[in-house]
Design a protein around this motif. Structure first.
Motif, PDB file in Angstrom:
ATOM      1  N   GLU A   5       0.829  -1.217   0.000  1.00 50.41           N
ATOM      2  CA  GLU A   5       0.000   0.000   0.000  1.00 50.41           C
ATOM      3  C   GLU A   5       0.856   1.256   0.000  1.00 50.41           C
ATOM      4  OE1 GLU A   5      -0.276  -2.436   2.284  1.00 50.41           O
ATOM      5  OE2 GLU A   5      -2.311  -3.180   2.204  1.00 50.41           O
ATOM      6  N   SER A   6       1.883   1.291   0.845  1.00 49.55           N
ATOM      7  CA  SER A   6       2.720   2.494   0.916  1.00 49.55           C
ATOM      8  C   SER A   6       3.543   2.668  -0.362  1.00 49.55           C
ATOM      9  CB  SER A   6       3.626   2.464   2.150  1.00 49.55           C
ATOM     10  OG  SER A   6       4.583   1.426   2.054  1.00 49.55           O
ATOM     11  N   HIS A   8       2.627   1.607  -3.344  1.00 46.71           N
ATOM     12  CA  HIS A   8       1.661   2.045  -4.345  1.00 46.71           C
ATOM     13  C   HIS A   8       1.382   3.538  -4.208  1.00 46.71           C
ATOM     14  CE1 HIS A   8      -2.432   2.476  -6.113  1.00 46.71           C
ATOM     15  NE2 HIS A   8      -1.869   1.747  -7.055  1.00 46.71           N
ATOM     16  N   ARG A   9       1.152   3.999  -3.005  1.00 49.35           N
ATOM     17  CA  ARG A   9       0.859   5.414  -2.754  1.00 49.35           C
ATOM     18  C   ARG A   9       2.018   6.297  -3.216  1.00 49.35           C
ATOM     19  NH1 ARG A   9       0.195   4.943   2.215  1.00 49.35           N
ATOM     20  NH2 ARG A   9       2.181   5.760   2.910  1.00 49.35           N
ATOM     21  N   LEU A  10       3.243   5.896  -2.897  1.00 52.95           N
ATOM     22  CA  LEU A  10       4.411   6.676  -3.303  1.00 52.95           C
ATOM     23  C   LEU A  10       4.596   6.680  -4.825  1.00 52.95           C
ATOM     24  CD1 LEU A  10       6.880   5.589  -0.501  1.00 52.95           C
ATOM     25  CD2 LEU A  10       5.920   7.884  -0.840  1.00 52.95           C
ATOM     26  N   GLN A  12       2.197   6.332  -7.013  1.00 54.84           N
ATOM     27  CA  GLN A  12       1.128   7.186  -7.543  1.00 54.84           C
ATOM     28  C   GLN A  12       1.545   8.659  -7.485  1.00 54.84           C
ATOM     29  OE1 GLN A  12      -1.012   5.199  -9.264  1.00 54.84           O
ATOM     30  NE2 GLN A  12      -2.829   6.013  -8.275  1.00 54.84           N
ATOM     31  N   GLU A  13       2.098   9.056  -6.373  1.00 52.33           N
ATOM     32  CA  GLU A  13       2.523  10.448  -6.199  1.00 52.33           C
ATOM     33  C   GLU A  13       3.681  10.784  -7.129  1.00 52.33           C
ATOM     34  OE1 GLU A  13       2.515  14.355  -4.605  1.00 52.33           O
ATOM     35  OE2 GLU A  13       1.036  12.780  -4.796  1.00 52.33           O
ATOM     36  N   LYS A  51       4.409  -0.770 -10.539  1.00 50.51           N
ATOM     37  CA  LYS A  51       3.044  -0.857 -10.026  1.00 50.51           C
ATOM     38  C   LYS A  51       2.402  -2.194 -10.404  1.00 50.51           C
ATOM     39  CE  LYS A  51       0.496   2.871 -10.419  1.00 50.51           C
ATOM     40  NZ  LYS A  51      -0.055   4.137 -10.981  1.00 50.51           N
ATOM     41  N   LEU A  61      -5.502  -3.283  -5.099  1.00 52.46           N
ATOM     42  CA  LEU A  61      -5.000  -1.933  -5.307  1.00 52.46           C
ATOM     43  C   LEU A  61      -5.082  -1.500  -6.778  1.00 52.46           C
ATOM     44  CD1 LEU A  61      -1.820  -2.009  -3.040  1.00 52.46           C
ATOM     45  CD2 LEU A  61      -4.031  -0.922  -2.541  1.00 52.46           C
TER      46      LEU A  61
END
Length: 128
Positions: A5-6, A8-10, A12-13, A51, A61
């Motif tokens: 999750e972390s 993926h979030r990074l 994405q950013e 990803k 996700l």
């Protein structure tokens, strides 16, 4: 703690920021515009590949749209070809010819989402 999750979030950013940088390079005409945008495109492609590894571990996700087929793949191909040619004109400082390339696309393509992209590029190039 690192997790899918972390990560993926990074990612994405990072992709969002790279996309924003590409827009600013085009608007600010940071030469070589085309080369700089291609470099960012390669970086985005690498992020996409990572990803995919995250999605293999955590399918939940993965955005649903990545599981869907394009409703109009021929329009995608045509727009990509016209955009490539229009960008070559724009990079050479031949804005009027770039606009004409998008107008030629509009004369051929009925797909509304694709037409909106071309119309948006015409507005951008026209300074509207």
């Amino acid at each position: 703690m690192a997790s899918p999750e972390s990560i993926h979030r990074l990612l994405q950013e990072a992709a969002r920021l790279l996309d924003q940088a590409a827009s600013e390079i085009r608007e600010g005409r940071l030469e070589p515009v085309r080369g700089n945008i291609e470099t960012i495109g390669r970086a985005l492609s690498e992020i996409f590949d990572i990803k995919q590894q995250v999605y293999a571990l955590r399918p939940d996700l993965k955005p649903p749209y990545l599981n869907e087929l394009s409703p109009n793949p021929e329009a995608n191909k045509l727009l990509t070809r016209f955009m490539f040619e229009a960008c070559e004109f724009e990079d050479a400082g031949r804005t009027a010819e770039s606009i004409e390339k998008y107008k030629a696309f509009l004369a051929l393509e009925p797909s509304e989402p694709h037409r909106e992209i071309a119309e948006g590029e015409i507005k951008r190039l026209s300074g509207e």
